[in-house]
Design an enzyme around this catalytic site. Structure first.
Site, PDB file in Angstrom:
ATOM      1  N   GLU A 196       9.329  -7.403   2.190  1.00 18.60           N
ATOM      2  CA  GLU A 196       7.894  -7.245   1.995  1.00 18.60           C
ATOM      3  C   GLU A 196       7.547  -5.770   2.098  1.00 18.60           C
ATOM      4  OE1 GLU A 196       3.552  -8.563   3.830  1.00 18.60           O
ATOM      5  OE2 GLU A 196       5.271  -9.896   4.098  1.00 18.60           O
TER       6      GLU A 196
ATOM      7  N   GLU B 274       6.722  -0.646   6.125  1.00 16.10           N
ATOM      8  CA  GLU B 274       5.335  -0.224   6.300  1.00 16.10           C
ATOM      9  C   GLU B 274       5.333   1.191   6.868  1.00 16.10           C
ATOM     10  OE1 GLU B 274       1.823   0.501   6.153  1.00 16.10           O
ATOM     11  OE2 GLU B 274       2.035  -1.653   5.754  1.00 16.10           O
TER      12      GLU B 274
ATOM     13  N   ASP C 104       8.158   5.598   4.308  1.00 15.04           N
ATOM     14  CA  ASP C 104       8.025   5.423   2.862  1.00 15.04           C
ATOM     15  C   ASP C 104       9.163   4.532   2.371  1.00 15.04           C
ATOM     16  OD1 ASP C 104       7.902   5.652   0.117  1.00 15.04           O
ATOM     17  OD2 ASP C 104       7.648   7.816   0.118  1.00 15.04           O
TER      18      ASP C 104
ATOM     19  N   ASP D  56      -2.692  -0.603  -2.272  1.00 15.57           N
ATOM     20  CA  ASP D  56      -3.829   0.244  -2.620  1.00 15.57           C
ATOM     21  C   ASP D  56      -3.939   0.315  -4.142  1.00 15.57           C
ATOM     22  OD1 ASP D  56      -5.654   2.381  -3.027  1.00 15.57           O
ATOM     23  OD2 ASP D  56      -5.116   3.234  -1.094  1.00 15.57           O
TER      24      ASP D  56
ATOM     25  N   THR E 261      -4.166 -12.966   4.798  1.00 15.04           N
ATOM     26  CA  THR E 261      -4.109 -11.703   5.519  1.00 15.04           C
ATOM     27  C   THR E 261      -5.529 -11.288   5.886  1.00 15.04           C
ATOM     28  OG1 THR E 261      -4.365 -10.237   3.597  1.00 15.04           O
ATOM     29  CG2 THR E 261      -2.124 -11.019   4.085  1.00 15.04           C
TER      30      THR E 261
END
Length: 238
Positions: free
Chosen positions: A69, A94, A121, A143, A217
């Site tokens: 994920e 993350e 990253d 985003d 979420t």
């Protein structure tokens, strides 16, 4: 060169990074910081030691397959999936420290043994993972970078699609969720044009309804409150 060619060239010229923005938010609570110091080191994937070994070896107990994920936020979906499928290994990536802290605490408190984390990253991780080693990649509410001059920052772009294609085993799946119609259209345009992927939807409800077992979420709940309708898109690696 056509306008579509120009757009593709701009996408391909995007820098090899997957993360833009803040890496840390509010100060961590004492317990979150403790988990980062004491528990993250054993959960964190170290690129320096990541080799071509089979990814299941990363986990304490045997797993049948490994899923990734990207940008797990607070870890709600990642931890729910890991708890629901203890025989599957999950890697969560993350770059936002607060999200990593929350997920680390959740993993420890739930006693999960089938989750590993990468708190940076994600692109260097994608480039080190063995080819054909993932059964699924999830990219949930990334985003959207709505301004045209920022579109090159969108994570769904040709270089990262190439990475997905390399990492997914035949028959593996890439799942994408967004509440931004323009980003959904952008992603469909890129994936439908790629012969390595097949969009699994047959009818409209296939992308209007969450996937089976979907826990939701915090971001999705906020989007619904504000009147934005999420879409759930799934593509199979051919």
């Amino acid at each position: 060169m056509t306008s579509a060619d120009n757009a593709h060239a701009r996408d391909a010229a995007a820098p090899a990074t997957g993360f833009y923005g803040r890496r840390k938010g509010k100060p961590l609570r004492a317990l979150q910081n403790q988990h980062l110091q004491e528990d993250l080191p054993r959960l964190q994937i170290d690129l320096a030691t990541l080799s071509d070994q089979a990814l299941p070896a990363l986990f304490a107990l045997p797993v049948a397959e490994v899923r990734l994920e990207i940008g797990f936020g607070g870890g709600e979906h990642l931890l729910a999936e890991a708890a629901r499928h203890p025989g599957i290994g999950y890697i969560g990536a993350e770059a936002f420290v607060n999200g990593v802290a929350k997920a680390t605490a959740g993993i420890v408190e739930a006693g999960l043994t089938n989750v590993r984390l990468y708190g940076d990253d994600v692109v260097p991780l994608l480039d080190r993972l063995p080819a054909g080693s993932l059964a699924r990649i999830d990219l949930l509410y990334p985003d959207p970078w709505p301004k045209r001059r920022h579109w090159k920052r969108r994570f769904v772009r040709p270089d990262n699609i190439d990475r997905f294609a390399r990492l997914l085993m035949p028959g593996g799946h890439f799942r994408f969720a967004t509440d931004v119609e323009d980003y959904a259209a952008w992603t469909l345009r890129h994936l439908l044009a790629d012969a390595r992927f097949h969009w699994t939807a047959r009818v409209a409800d296939d992308w209007r309804q969450p996937w089976a077992g979907w826990p939701g979420t915090r971001y999705e709940a906020k989007a619904r409150r504000e009147g934005r309708i999420p879409g759930y898109y799934e593509f199979q690696r051919i």
